[in-house]
Structures are given as structure tokens and as C-alpha cells.
Design a protein around this motif. Structure first.
Motif, PDB file in Angstrom:
ATOM      1  N   ARG A  13       1.076  -1.413   0.284  1.00  0.00           N
ATOM      2  CA  ARG A  13       0.106  -0.241  -0.202  1.00  0.00           C
ATOM      3  C   ARG A  13       0.359   1.542   0.155  1.00  0.00           C
ATOM      4  O   ARG A  13       1.623   1.565   0.988  1.00  0.00           O
ATOM      5  CB  ARG A  13      -1.404   0.304   1.566  1.00  0.00           C
ATOM      6  CG  ARG A  13      -0.771   1.784   1.501  1.00  0.00           C
ATOM      7  CD  ARG A  13      -2.808   1.524   1.115  1.00  0.00           C
ATOM      8  NE  ARG A  13      -4.126   0.863   1.262  1.00  0.00           N
ATOM      9  CZ  ARG A  13      -4.335   0.131   2.024  1.00  0.00           C
ATOM     10  NH1 ARG A  13      -4.609   1.052   3.582  1.00  0.00           N
ATOM     11  NH2 ARG A  13      -5.713  -0.298   1.717  1.00  0.00           N
ATOM     12  N   LYS A  23      -5.378  -7.710   9.507  1.00  0.00           N
ATOM     13  CA  LYS A  23      -6.431  -7.084   9.785  1.00  0.00           C
ATOM     14  C   LYS A  23      -7.389  -7.854   9.705  1.00  0.00           C
ATOM     15  O   LYS A  23      -8.927  -7.932  10.136  1.00  0.00           O
ATOM     16  CB  LYS A  23      -6.678  -5.973   9.284  1.00  0.00           C
ATOM     17  CG  LYS A  23      -7.837  -5.396   9.241  1.00  0.00           C
ATOM     18  CD  LYS A  23      -8.044  -3.788   8.633  1.00  0.00           C
ATOM     19  CE  LYS A  23      -7.579  -4.250   7.428  1.00  0.00           C
ATOM     20  NZ  LYS A  23      -8.121  -2.822   6.260  1.00  0.00           N
ATOM     21  N   LEU A 259      -6.465   5.459   0.039  1.00  0.00           N
ATOM     22  CA  LEU A 259      -5.048   4.880   0.682  1.00  0.00           C
ATOM     23  C   LEU A 259      -4.953   3.694  -0.992  1.00  0.00           C
ATOM     24  O   LEU A 259      -5.867   3.807  -1.348  1.00  0.00           O
ATOM     25  CB  LEU A 259      -4.862   3.636   1.559  1.00  0.00           C
ATOM     26  CG  LEU A 259      -4.614   4.579   3.089  1.00  0.00           C
ATOM     27  CD1 LEU A 259      -4.388   3.941   4.157  1.00  0.00           C
ATOM     28  CD2 LEU A 259      -3.145   5.663   2.584  1.00  0.00           C
ATOM     29  N   HIS A 261      -4.910   1.730  -3.694  1.00  0.00           N
ATOM     30  CA  HIS A 261      -5.305   0.270  -3.518  1.00  0.00           C
ATOM     31  C   HIS A 261      -4.916  -0.960  -5.248  1.00  0.00           C
ATOM     32  O   HIS A 261      -4.237   0.199  -6.306  1.00  0.00           O
ATOM     33  CB  HIS A 261      -6.533   0.144  -3.973  1.00  0.00           C
ATOM     34  CG  HIS A 261      -7.384   0.495  -2.863  1.00  0.00           C
ATOM     35  ND1 HIS A 261      -8.394  -0.697  -2.703  1.00  0.00           N
ATOM     36  CD2 HIS A 261      -7.155   0.841  -1.949  1.00  0.00           C
ATOM     37  CE1 HIS A 261      -8.963  -0.254  -0.942  1.00  0.00           C
ATOM     38  NE2 HIS A 261      -8.716   1.239  -0.730  1.00  0.00           N
ATOM     39  N   ARG A 330      -9.384  -3.978   2.270  1.00  0.00           N
ATOM     40  CA  ARG A 330      -8.299  -2.359   3.044  1.00  0.00           C
ATOM     41  C   ARG A 330      -8.910  -1.433   3.601  1.00  0.00           C
ATOM     42  O   ARG A 330      -8.471  -0.563   4.345  1.00  0.00           O
ATOM     43  CB  ARG A 330      -7.550  -2.015   2.164  1.00  0.00           C
ATOM     44  CG  ARG A 330      -6.284  -2.792   2.161  1.00  0.00           C
ATOM     45  CD  ARG A 330      -5.309  -4.310   3.082  1.00  0.00           C
ATOM     46  NE  ARG A 330      -4.558  -3.770   3.342  1.00  0.00           N
ATOM     47  CZ  ARG A 330      -3.515  -3.828   3.366  1.00  0.00           C
ATOM     48  NH1 ARG A 330      -3.143  -4.084   1.931  1.00  0.00           N
ATOM     49  NH2 ARG A 330      -2.626  -2.727   3.896  1.00  0.00           N
ATOM     50  N   CYS A 332     -10.931   0.869   5.763  1.00  0.00           N
ATOM     51  CA  CYS A 332     -10.471   1.332   7.408  1.00  0.00           C
ATOM     52  C   CYS A 332     -10.525   0.782   8.888  1.00  0.00           C
ATOM     53  O   CYS A 332     -12.285   0.144   9.104  1.00  0.00           O
ATOM     54  CB  CYS A 332     -10.888   2.873   7.731  1.00  0.00           C
ATOM     55  SG  CYS A 332     -10.722   3.776  10.008  1.00  0.00           S
TER      56      CYS A 332
HETATM   57  C1  HEM Z   1     -12.875  10.137  11.536  1.00  0.00           C
HETATM   58  C2  HEM Z   1     -12.473   8.254  11.323  1.00  0.00           C
HETATM   59  C3  HEM Z   1     -11.157   7.996  10.571  1.00  0.00           C
HETATM   60  C4  HEM Z   1     -11.400   8.346   8.632  1.00  0.00           C
HETATM   61  C5  HEM Z   1     -12.425   8.717   8.225  1.00  0.00           C
HETATM   62  C6  HEM Z   1     -10.634   6.722   8.234  1.00  0.00           C
HETATM   63  C7  HEM Z   1     -10.486   6.680   7.233  1.00  0.00           C
HETATM   64  C8  HEM Z   1      -9.292   5.948   6.612  1.00  0.00           C
HETATM   65  C9  HEM Z   1      -9.395   6.144   4.520  1.00  0.00           C
HETATM   66  C10 HEM Z   1     -10.253   5.980   4.360  1.00  0.00           C
HETATM   67  C11 HEM Z   1      -8.419   4.649   5.207  1.00  0.00           C
HETATM   68  C12 HEM Z   1      -7.768   4.297   3.491  1.00  0.00           C
HETATM   69  C13 HEM Z   1      -9.093   3.226   3.704  1.00  0.00           C
HETATM   70  C14 HEM Z   1      -8.828   2.099   2.164  1.00  0.00           C
HETATM   71  O1  HEM Z   1      -7.431   2.641   1.614  1.00  0.00           O
HETATM   72  O2  HEM Z   1     -10.289   1.741   1.624  1.00  0.00           O
HETATM   73  C15 HEM Z   1      -8.227   4.454   6.307  1.00  0.00           C
HETATM   74  C16 HEM Z   1      -7.464   3.179   6.630  1.00  0.00           C
HETATM   75  C17 HEM Z   1      -6.970   3.466   8.106  1.00  0.00           C
HETATM   76  N1  HEM Z   1      -7.543   4.008   8.958  1.00  0.00           N
HETATM   77 FE1  HEM Z   1      -8.906   4.705   9.096  1.00  0.00          FE
HETATM   78  N2  HEM Z   1     -10.150   6.723   9.579  1.00  0.00           N
HETATM   79  C18 HEM Z   1     -10.716   6.995  10.656  1.00  0.00           C
HETATM   80  C19 HEM Z   1     -10.306   6.372  12.029  1.00  0.00           C
HETATM   81  C20 HEM Z   1      -9.544   5.710  11.945  1.00  0.00           C
HETATM   82  C21 HEM Z   1      -9.295   4.717  13.619  1.00  0.00           C
HETATM   83  C22 HEM Z   1     -10.057   4.846  14.814  1.00  0.00           C
HETATM   84  C23 HEM Z   1      -8.516   4.511  13.461  1.00  0.00           C
HETATM   85  C24 HEM Z   1      -6.956   3.352  14.720  1.00  0.00           C
HETATM   86  C25 HEM Z   1      -7.050   3.457  15.786  1.00  0.00           C
HETATM   87  C26 HEM Z   1      -7.725   4.001  11.754  1.00  0.00           C
HETATM   88  C27 HEM Z   1      -6.754   2.920  11.560  1.00  0.00           C
HETATM   89  C28 HEM Z   1      -6.444   3.115   9.965  1.00  0.00           C
HETATM   90  C29 HEM Z   1      -5.221   1.783   9.916  1.00  0.00           C
HETATM   91  C30 HEM Z   1      -4.722   2.127  10.584  1.00  0.00           C
HETATM   92  C31 HEM Z   1      -5.988   2.373   8.522  1.00  0.00           C
HETATM   93  C32 HEM Z   1      -4.248   1.506   7.361  1.00  0.00           C
HETATM   94  C33 HEM Z   1      -5.274  -0.026   6.995  1.00  0.00           C
HETATM   95  C34 HEM Z   1      -4.587  -0.924   5.720  1.00  0.00           C
HETATM   96  O3  HEM Z   1      -3.856  -0.511   5.396  1.00  0.00           O
HETATM   97  O4  HEM Z   1      -5.299  -1.954   5.558  1.00  0.00           O
HETATM   98  N3  HEM Z   1      -8.302   5.048  11.157  1.00  0.00           N
HETATM   99  N4  HEM Z   1      -8.675   5.114   7.269  1.00  0.00           N
END
Ligand code: HEM
Length: 388
Positions: A13, A23, A259, A261, A330, A332
Motif C-alpha cells: 500500500r 487486519k 489509500l 489500492h 483494506r 479502515c
Molecule cells: C473519522 C475517522 C476515520 C476516518 C474517516 C478514516 C479513514 C480511513 C481511510 C479512508 C482509510 C483508507 C482505507 C482504504 O484505502 O480503503 C483508512 C485506513 C486506515 N485507518 Fe482509518 N479512518 C478513521 C479513523 C481511524 C482510527 C480511529 C484508526 C485506528 C485507531 C484508524 C486506523 C487506520 C489504519 C491502520 C488504516 C490502514 C489500513 C490498511 O492499510 O489496511 N483509522 N482510514
């Protein structure tokens, strides 16, 4: 680049290569570890900080974003991430500043896409390496502390970090190295902090812009909880609050893009051929503002959800109408936690204070600026009046 997890995992990614399985494991660790206990401990300090700092009229621009950043980073990092409370408590600002520096340093550059140009960016690359060292120096001690805690007291309460120590990585015999752990922890911190803080700033901006929505929300809060403080369960049950937050995430997804894809086999998307080696970037606002699927998409109107006239599955499983948390494999992993944070913090902010336009401004300026998240170009200024 600075934050690269060097592993032979096939799941890539952008610059971060994530190990398979962290995950998709039966118990998504992020879902599992984010308990109400940590949140209930942090929310009061967030709100107390605000009351102590506030006079009747106060420019609160940096306060909203910065305080909510600190609140969410505290909630996100302490017990959930490494279960080591004291050090995080003593240095959240330092950690927060360091994470910000990492993000700013990692902003995409042309040489990421055209490596042939990299000799022209040697200064920036050197700076990236320095920032990476600083990142390791800041985070590694907590990892080591957790490791030794687990060794001496295996019965200690569960933390996200524990799931990473024993991670099996596809195509590799060894477990994640310390520096890979630093990268994974950093991603967790970044993902869970700025996103929520940004959403809150936009949320307050929209409530100032639309006082009738703010007072409807306050009325719902009052009738639901009376003089008691809103808790997580109340927030879950409040129809209008949930509608406000959903509309907020539709109009202001904290990131422009999911992120990066990729497809696992050649595919066709919207009439375009997508080969397996292509980066697929999904522009989130374009989906949520599409007039062919939304009525008056330009309007901030929580009633569209509150009345049930319109709806959307934010996971994208039952159709794609808005994807503030991305989608697919992937998506969130903090979707549940992020939603709870935004709901609860917004409800508590409205319960405690009435928010209105700062006299220096004619109207709320909703121009955007891209940092790591999409922030307000002119940080929000407001007048806050404690509700007694
Ligand atoms: C309003 C709150 C949040 C929004 C709008 C948000 C949004 C996103 C988005 C758009 C992605 C990319 C997903 C994709 O590419 O399909 C993402 C990935 C991620 N988010 Fe969030 N997020 C939020 C809160 C959080 C919280 C609270 C955590 C952890 C405590 C978190 C941890 C992560 C992680 C670790 C990834 C990477 C996942 C991966 O690479 O597979 N996020 N988030």
C-alpha cells in the motif's frame, strides 16, 4: 523513503508494506482493543481542558483541531496501542508533534513516481532519514517497555501491539522487526488521530454555519440525557446526532483519497482496463457529491439521513454512495472507533458549549487545504459560550 516496512509481503500500500493477516485475522485487533474504558478516561480531560481554557469569547481555531488531536491520540494510543499508560501520558504532545513531522515529510513528491529524479531531492531524502530516526527513537521505547511487561506479566490486559509481536508474514519466516513495528504503530497513530480531529473541526464549522442544526442537536441531547453527560451508548442511540455525523463524513471525508489500492487480477473499472501493476487511487468526495445518486449533494443536510429519505452503507458493501473509510479488504479498521469518537466528542462539545461565529468573520469560510487530511484552509475561529 522514511516509513517503509521492508517485508516480502505481497500486500503493498503506497510506501507502507503491511504484513498479511493483521487486519483479516478473526479478531480484528483494532476493533477488539478499543474499549470504552480508555475513552471514558480521556473524554473528561479533553472537556476539562476546554473549560479551563475558555472565556466567553475565544478564538478556538487551533484549540479545536489540536485538542481533539491530542484527545483522540490519547484515546487511540495508550491502552489500545501498547497498554503502557504513564509514558504516553507524560509525552502526548511530543508524540503528536513527531507524528505530524513524519506526515509532512512524507507528502508525495515527484521522485516517488519518477525515481530517476531522486538525485535532485537528496536534501529531502536526508531529512526523511532524520525524521525516521526520530520516529524510531520516540516510539521504540514504548514497544520495548510493552515487550518487557508481557515477559514479566503475561496476564496483563490486551493491547494492539501484542498482536504484532507474533505476526506471521507471508513468504517470510521471521516476525516483524523492531523498525517494522515502529512503522505499524505509527500507521495506527496517524490513521486514528488526524482523521477524527479533522472531522471534528469541520463538524463544529458546520454547526456554526447552521445554528438551527446545532440547536436541534442540542435539543436531542438534552431530551436524551437531561443533565447527565452524554456517554457512548447515548451517542449510539441518538438518531439526529448519527445523521449529523454521517452527513459530516459525506461532505467532509477527512481524506480526499483512500489509500492506494491495486487489483489482484486484471479488471475493468468504469470502462477502463486496470492492470495488476497499476496504483488505483479513489477520489472520495466525487462519489459523495455525485448528483446522480444524491439529492442536492452540495447542501449540508443531516435530515436526508434523519428522515430516512436517503441512506448509504458507509462500508460500500451494499452499494457505493460514500466511502469516508475507504472500502474493500483494506477498509479502515478503525471505522467503528472513529465513528464513536466523532459522535461522542461532537455530542459532548455541543452539550457543554454553544458555538457561534467569531465577530471577525462574516461567515464560516469552508475553503479546504490538503495536509495529511483535508483541513480548513483558515483554521476555525468561534465564540464559545458554556451552557449552564
Ligand atoms: C473519522 C475517522 C476515520 C476516518 C474517516 C478514516 C479513514 C480511513 C481511510 C479512508 C482509510 C483508507 C482505507 C482504504 O484505502 O480503503 C483508512 C485506513 C486506515 N485507518 Fe482509518 N479512518 C478513521 C479513523 C481511524 C482510527 C480511529 C484508526 C485506528 C485507531 C484508524 C486506523 C487506520 C489504519 C491502520 C488504516 C490502514 C489500513 C490498511 O492499510 O489496511 N483509522 N482510514
Amino acid at each position: 523513503m522514511a516509513v517503509v516496512v521492508t517485508s516480502s509481503s505481497p500486500i503493498k500500500r503506497g510506501r507502507v508494506i503491511l504484513p498479511v493477516g493483521w487486519k483479516d485475522s478473526p479478531e480484528n485487533p483494532i476493533k477488539g482493543v478499543l474499549t470504552g474504558v480508555s475513552r471514558s478516561l480521556e473524554m473528561p480531560s479533553f472537556l476539562n481542558a476546554s473549560s479551563n481554557n475558555m472565556s466567553v469569547e475565544l478564538p478556538v481555531s487551533t484549540w479545536i483541531c489540536h485538542s481533539s488531536e491530542l484527545a483522540t491520540s490519547n484515546v487511540t494510543t495508550k491502552a489500545p496501542l501498547c497498554g503502557v499508560w504513564t509514558p504516553w501520558r507524560s509525552s502526548p504532545v511530543k508524540i503528536d508533534d513527531m507524528m505530524k513531522t513524519v506526515l509532512i515529510t512524507l507528502d508525495p513528491r515527484i521522485d516517488d513516481f519518477l525515481p530517476i529524479l531522486s538525485p535532485f531531492f537528496s536534501k529531502q531524502r536526508k531529512r526523511s532519514m532524520q525524521v525516521r530516526e526520530e520516529q524510531i527513537r520516540t516510539i521504540l521505547p514504548f514497544i520495548e517497555k510493552r515487550r518487557s511487561l508481557l515477559k514479566n506479566n503475561p496476564e496483563t490486559s490486551f493491547a494492539y501491539l501484542d498482536t504484532l509481536f507474533d505476526l506471521e508474514i507471508e513468504g517470510r519466516k521471521s516476525r516483524p522487526t523492531d523498525t517494522e513495528l515502529v512503522s505499524l504503530c505509527s500507521e495506527f497513530l496517524n490513521g486514528g488521530t488526524d482523521t477524527t480531529a479533522t472531522a471534528l473541526e469541520w463538524g463544529i464549522a458546520r454547526l456554526i454555519e447552521n445554528p438551527e442544526i446545532q440547536s436541534k442537536l442540542y435539543t436531542e441531547i438534552k431530551s436524551k440525557v437531561g443533565d447527565r453527560k452524554v456517554d457512548e451508548k447515548d451517542a449510539e442511540e441518538m438518531v439526529y446526532l448519527n445523521a449529523v455525523v454521517k452527513e459530516l463524513l459525506r461532505k467532509h471525508p477527512p481524506t480526499y483519497f483512500a489509500l492506494t489500492h491495486a487489483v489482484t487480477q486484471p479488471a475493468t473499472l468504469g470502462g477502463y482496463d486496470v492492470p495488476t501493476d497499476a496504483n488505483v487511487e479513489i477520489f472520495l468526495p466525487a462519489i459523495a457529491e455525485d448528483p446522480s445518486i444524491w439529492s442536492e449533494p452540495e447542501k449540508f443536510n443531516p435530515d436526508r439521513f434523519a428522515t430516512g429519505k436517503e441512506d448509504a452503507d458507509i462500508t460500500g458493501v451494499k452499494g457505493v454512495k460514500m466511502l469516508p473509510f475507504g472500502g474493500g479488504r483494506r477498509i479502515c479498521p478503525g471505522l467503528g472507533l472513529g465513528t464513536v469518537h466523532v459522535n461522542l466528542l461532537l455530542a459532548r462539545m455541543v452539550q457543554e458549549f454553544e458555538w457561534s461565529l467569531h465577530p471577525s468573520q462574516q461567515k464560516v469560510d469552508l475553503s479546504e487545504k490538503l495536509e495529511f487530511t483535508v483541513v480548513m484552509k483558515k483554521p476555525l475561529r468561534a465564540v464559545v459560550k458554556p451552557r449552564i
